[in-house]
Write an enzyme that holds these catalytic residues in place. Structure first.
Site, PDB file in Angstrom:
ATOM      1  N   PRO A  99       0.371  54.021  17.983  1.00  0.00           N
ATOM      2  CA  PRO A  99      -0.379  54.775  19.156  1.00  0.00           C
ATOM      3  C   PRO A  99       0.809  55.602  19.219  1.00  0.00           C
ATOM      4  CG  PRO A  99       0.439  53.319  20.440  1.00  0.00           C
ATOM      5  CD  PRO A  99       0.232  52.305  19.505  1.00  0.00           C
ATOM      6  N   VAL A 100       1.017  56.648  18.914  1.00  0.00           N
ATOM      7  CA  VAL A 100       1.848  58.317  18.183  1.00  0.00           C
ATOM      8  C   VAL A 100       1.138  59.412  18.887  1.00  0.00           C
ATOM      9  CG1 VAL A 100       3.996  59.511  17.747  1.00  0.00           C
ATOM     10  CG2 VAL A 100       3.555  57.102  16.970  1.00  0.00           C
ATOM     11  N   SER A 128      -3.273  57.474  19.816  1.00  0.00           N
ATOM     12  CA  SER A 128      -2.977  57.649  21.311  1.00  0.00           C
ATOM     13  C   SER A 128      -4.105  58.970  22.060  1.00  0.00           C
ATOM     14  CB  SER A 128      -1.274  58.576  21.287  1.00  0.00           C
ATOM     15  OG  SER A 128      -0.831  59.587  22.397  1.00  0.00           O
ATOM     16  N   GLN A 150      -5.032  53.719  21.419  1.00  0.00           N
ATOM     17  CA  GLN A 150      -4.616  53.486  23.143  1.00  0.00           C
ATOM     18  C   GLN A 150      -4.918  54.727  24.606  1.00  0.00           C
ATOM     19  OE1 GLN A 150      -2.553  56.409  23.782  1.00  0.00           O
ATOM     20  NE2 GLN A 150      -0.956  55.032  25.590  1.00  0.00           N
ATOM     21  N   TYR A 152      -3.774  56.474  28.149  1.00  0.00           N
ATOM     22  CA  TYR A 152      -2.688  56.587  28.979  1.00  0.00           C
ATOM     23  C   TYR A 152      -3.100  57.350  30.303  1.00  0.00           C
ATOM     24  CZ  TYR A 152       1.337  57.118  26.390  1.00  0.00           C
ATOM     25  OH  TYR A 152       2.696  57.293  25.242  1.00  0.00           O
ATOM     26  N   THR A 178      -1.411  51.577  27.783  1.00  0.00           N
ATOM     27  CA  THR A 178       0.242  51.520  28.048  1.00  0.00           C
ATOM     28  C   THR A 178       0.207  51.682  29.279  1.00  0.00           C
ATOM     29  OG1 THR A 178       0.500  53.226  25.880  1.00  0.00           O
ATOM     30  CG2 THR A 178       2.514  52.899  27.308  1.00  0.00           C
ATOM     31  N   LYS A 260       0.249  47.394  26.885  1.00  0.00           N
ATOM     32  CA  LYS A 260       0.921  47.383  26.382  1.00  0.00           C
ATOM     33  C   LYS A 260       2.529  47.310  26.795  1.00  0.00           C
ATOM     34  CE  LYS A 260       2.513  50.719  21.919  1.00  0.00           C
ATOM     35  NZ  LYS A 260       3.259  51.310  22.765  1.00  0.00           N
ATOM     36  N   HIS A 284       8.887  50.533  24.231  1.00  0.00           N
ATOM     37  CA  HIS A 284       8.458  51.779  24.047  1.00  0.00           C
ATOM     38  C   HIS A 284       8.920  52.577  22.690  1.00  0.00           C
ATOM     39  CE1 HIS A 284       5.125  55.603  25.285  1.00  0.00           C
ATOM     40  NE2 HIS A 284       5.762  55.303  23.955  1.00  0.00           N
ATOM     41  N   ARG A 287      11.906  54.081  24.226  1.00  0.00           N
ATOM     42  CA  ARG A 287      11.460  55.682  24.580  1.00  0.00           C
ATOM     43  C   ARG A 287      12.198  55.550  25.850  1.00  0.00           C
ATOM     44  NH1 ARG A 287      10.231  58.793  20.227  1.00  0.00           N
ATOM     45  NH2 ARG A 287       9.518  60.569  21.380  1.00  0.00           N
ATOM     46  N   SER A 316       8.428  48.109  18.427  1.00  0.00           N
ATOM     47  CA  SER A 316       9.763  48.043  18.681  1.00  0.00           C
ATOM     48  C   SER A 316      10.531  47.588  17.726  1.00  0.00           C
ATOM     49  CB  SER A 316      10.089  47.541  20.127  1.00  0.00           C
ATOM     50  OG  SER A 316       9.435  48.471  21.434  1.00  0.00           O
ATOM     51  N   GLY A 317      11.290  48.449  17.109  1.00  0.00           N
ATOM     52  CA  GLY A 317      12.119  48.545  15.912  1.00  0.00           C
ATOM     53  C   GLY A 317      11.876  47.852  14.701  1.00  0.00           C
TER      54      GLY A 317
END
Lengths: 387, 387, 387, 387
Positions: A99-100, A128, A150, A152, A178, A260, A284, A287, A316-317
């Site tokens: 999710p972005v 997202s 996702q 928030y 998240t 997440k 994340h 971030r 992540s990564g």
């Protein structure tokens, strides 16, 4: 055709023979450099940047380098089957789009372009809450493609319930909650630029299109956007939930629920105890918390601790096929790919996302093949060696 | 004259005193930089590049740095004897030229120049199936020099048998079967350039000159090259063999057989069980699997596991005399040198290859001498220290 | 005045207050950069360069970084006494000037300038066999200063005996026999430049002025220099001695004998058994064997193994006062400083050497003081911590 | 308002939305770069530089990178309480301003600006003996703000007593005695520039305004400043005290006494035995001993050894909120922030200091929140993971 992903290699070579080079690089590092050239500096920094000194982002990358693949020979890996099923969602490879939010800052077609690219490949997209595109529009762009949502977590229960109901209605099958971003991390790049896209009303499509949220504002949509923005921001940020709050989600979501942002083995165990269906081991993408452990470093002990009592995902990564393979070998059922596809989106919209995704999947397929593995199920820590 | 290799040092100093500097550097890193200047960027990238993010190439180099020589004093190492015999092939030092295909992209005289240079020094050349020069022409250029043949295993048994028969007839004594490249690795440098020399008909000399392959095509040589190329590529790539296929090779090759690309101790043991004569511990110079273990890292445990039941050779990352010595001390009987001699070829044809080879051998000879060793047989792990 | 070395700090600050900056840096890294600017590139490379890929030089520096000082407080270290006595030679601090040959390539006054600077401070100079200045001239420049003589062991016993006799006669008290340079290491920088100063007749003063050597040539000095050079080089290089050869030195030298170049604990033990008086743990500043262990890495085990049965000296990589202190704490009785003083010589002749030496000694003195140590005898491994 | 520090994030984003960017960066590395641009090179080097080769400064930073935070989720960290009390001084967060002398070289308002900024936030300032501003003037600028006094221990007991009495009278509550700077470290940057601000009469305000010191000089203030400077310098430097001297301080200071510069566990224990109230684990930001252990590396064992028998503070290398959190988790009760606020002072006087301090505290607050900690008391080594 089991090796369709790896076939992208042939396609690119044949195009090259015909005089056509790929529009963007097949190398994630170069993609980032190219994106830096085409994007507004603030937008690029927002995507590429991380918390504090950037130590967590660096740690994420370094962690992949500490695990090494040990290829096996003569295993008859001609036919690979990369497809898998995670929480009821079939996918052609153990890869999802992370999710972005607020993708409109890198491309006008934003999440719709991403959804079309993912759908065309059958790769699940995790939409997202902070999208620039409404739930329904992403669903439409996604078509038959698998899609997760996702969250928030908004403070107002009615608004939260309304959003979840819309996502379910729009065909999102799995909820990814998240946990690590209930307030925003300290990000010097963005702070120095004074840049937070949400304050400009960007990434608010889910909220602005939500009837419960509109009702709460008690204003017609065309009015008072700043108030709406601030109201929404205050609803999303500043309040940390407790484990005891999770039943609310279960009441409002009848599909699988994934937490997440898990980074500690005890939190993973607690997610099992709370009856969750999955976790995403993630920081994340570096971030949120500066100086944090690499996500990959904590994965093995978490995967070992929870065993098969819960689905373990990872992000992540991740930049290359070998990265995916390593995360799978260390216990992840699937991985989420983030920044690279956003760079693809920035550079070429839907085509760019598809190119990046095909590149990563081809790389994964060939790395599986050449290290002697036919399917993700073959992968265990025995495929690796600690450097 | 046992120290003839080290004598190249004197020769260079005396030439310098006379006003003549060596045409190319004696330092592998500088050779690469110089080659980058003279070669077409695509050709240079093809030679110098590796899989994915380049992590395996970096790991190969870093691994050499983790082992340190501990020189011994007053050992009377005045007279060195570097010569050795591997699988019946006598060689003046435990160094061979690794198989490298399609050398015409760096120099018009290609493998013939390489063969002449190797032969002049008595160093065995391992000829690649993907050569730009036919088996018979390489043999002729090689003259009295020792020569081994590397096999990319064609799918058609008649073609495979024909090629092996020709190699035997042309005086190639030992067969090196590459296991790690049954499909090509994901190489962003080449993919971004859309560059695969084989598609342009380069590196096809062995195939194009093979009667069995021509018969299969059922076309005269002058026609239909694109079809021939694609037919050959499809014959070479995409199919992973199994251990059970090895007897075919034994039936068609009456000399020693060496498996190249072993990276796991269990595969090494299996090679012993399969009755093979040798293995090359190698990750193909980091060109196939990204994120893989350094070849040198896995060498000691493999050498220990197989003992003297099979000959252990080594490649991937060798650049200096100290590198050769370290690989020998960790259990290799001989090492294969790759990219550096190709840079020499690019810079100076036969002279360039000879210069590079003499430089590495001189460096090896002097490093042996100054660390107190008279012959490769003296070298054990006791010569080293883990950093 | 026990803190005379540290006082150089005050002197520099007071000069600065008066408007005068030091002519050269007090930082070894900057000294090297400055020397690179003033020297002929070949001469600079000869001094600064090392064997092969430079790995041993880098290892030497990195090794110092792995040991950390742990300063102690309130120890009343006001009065320091840095002076010590090594093999009968009293010195104001446990620091000697390492033998460095052919100093005329960096400054016309060469070893004489170095000798005057060392003598003025009472610091022992170890004169090299490969000096640009004769034994007698260095002795004269050295005046009352302590002096040791370094031997590259000539093949002819009469010549060797003659040189040793002259050194004794000229007041050199201790013999330092270099073991690690019986043939020259592979040095790409020099090879690429075709630069070996000795071939040009430089660094031959000891030989050319030696009656036994002249007699051997059977030619008057003004004739046939190239022949003399080649004869001398062949006498010095190419032949490795054995432990059994050491009695010859004892027969021709009635002072202490130190073996330089020891890197293995067994060789150190053997030096004890051979009745030697001292060893220098050294890898010749990384100039001889590429890929070798850092000299500092092997020091502790060697010092522990030989205990007080032999004097242990140290060189290779020393740049700062903290480096000296670390070597002492790990078991060295004194250290030899090399390249930094040569850069001082290049930049300012005698003044330059003195400045560099005073800087290192001031740094040492202040680092001793501030870490709570009053004398070298206080220093043990307890002063350090492994990083 | 418990999250007032983190709120600075919102303030900056809202200002950015309104078109105003922060005057200086929120990133310590960029602050240093900006300060380098505005400051006189000598002044910048004096602040930014360190001892010798800079190894200790680098080690300080690297040590933070070896400890990683492991964030916890769903801990209900909405309300944080960062305030703490150290040695009777209440402070809003476990952060103090480290003593930094001669601030006039970076800004004309010097320590007064710093004091006003600290006071406005309630953060304790530790005033340096080497200030450019007198004790009384700093106290006035500090207003109601908490203030501690740092002592460079003068040799003359009357002068020392007088200074301590003035500090007590001016409302400084706690005495911080610097142990590690009884003589100045070897600092090549400053030595090469010949720059020591004290020689120019800078940083002498405490001394010059002291009646006991003036009486000792027996001269009117307007005369003979060079003599006064040298007298003062000689009184401060060159003499190392012993543990037995500490009772003098207790006799002249009736508040808490803290020893600054402890780096060895035995010295920490001895501070307890000597009845001290606190220690600062510190290597003076790498300014005194080159090649020393990172301050953070020695913290855990010191904190464990002394337990709660003495207050443990920490400095050296702190740049970010995560750094503060790590030091607290490893046993520090509070940390001292140094160079970053001096860069803020250089760039913007009082506003600059306030901006830097608010940035670090916001970063700390958000990092606490997002790693799941509500107060410093929650922090133990369990929050971290060794990389």
């Amino acid at each position: 055709m089991p090796d369709r992903f790896g076939y992208y290699q042939n396609e690119l070579y044949l195009q090259g023979y015909g005089g056509t080079k790929p529009p963007f690089s097949t190398d994630a590092t170069k993609l980032e450099d190219s994106a830096a050239e085409v994007l507004d500096p603030e937008a690029f920094s927002y995507v590429a940047g991380g918390a504090g000194s950037g130590a967590t982002m660096r740690a994420n990358r370094e962690a992949f380098d500490r695990w090494k693949l040990v290829p096996r020979m003569l295993t008859d890996a001609t036919e690979r089957e990369l497809d898998t099923t995670v929480l009821g969602t079939a996918m052609p490879a153990p890869v999802l789009l992370a999710p972005v939010g607020v993708q409109s800052i890198v491309h006008p077609e934003a999440e719709s372009a991403t959804a079309r690219a993912a759908s065309a490949l059958g790769v699940p997209m995790v939409m997202s809450t902070a999208s620039s595109t409404s739930i329904e529009d992403v669903a439409q762009a996604s078509g038959e493609g698998p899609r997760w949502f996702q969250l928030y977590w908004p403070g107002d229960p009615d608004v939260c319930g309304s959003i979840l109901a819309r996502a379910r209605a729009a065909g999102f099958s799995t909820l990814v909650v998240t946990l690590d971003t209930w307030t925003l991390g300290w990000r010097p790049c963005d702070l120095d630029a004074g840049y937070l896209p949400f304050l400009r009303g960007l990434g608010m499509a889910v909220a602005f299109s939500d009837p419960a949220f509109r009702q709460l504002l008690d204003k017609p949509p065309e009015q008072d956007t700043p108030t709406a923005v601030l109201r929404w921001i205050s609803m999303i940020t500043g309040t940390d939930r407790h484990w005891s709050a999770l039943p609310f989600l279960r009441e409002h979501w009848d599909g699988p629920i994934v937490l997440k942002g898990i980074q500690h083995v005890d939190d993973a165990r607690r997610a099992v105890d709370a009856g969750m269906d999955g976790i995403v081991v993630s920081n994340h993408g570096g971030r949120q918390v500066d100086g944090a452990a690499a996500s990959l470093e904590v994965l093995p002990e978490i995967a070992t601790a929870v065993g098969d009592r819960i689905e373990v995902l990872f992000d992540s990564g991740v930049r290359t096929g070998a990265d995916v393979l390593k995360a799978l070998a260390l216990g992840a059922k699937a991985v989420l790919l983030g920044r690279p596809y956003v760079y693809g989106l920035a550079l070429g919209g839907e085509d760019g996302v598809r190119h990046v995704l095909r590149s990563v999947l081809a790389d994964l397929d060939l790395t599986m093949a050449l290290s002697g593995h036919r399917s993700p199920a073959d992968l265990t820590a025995a495929a690796l060696r600690r450097a």
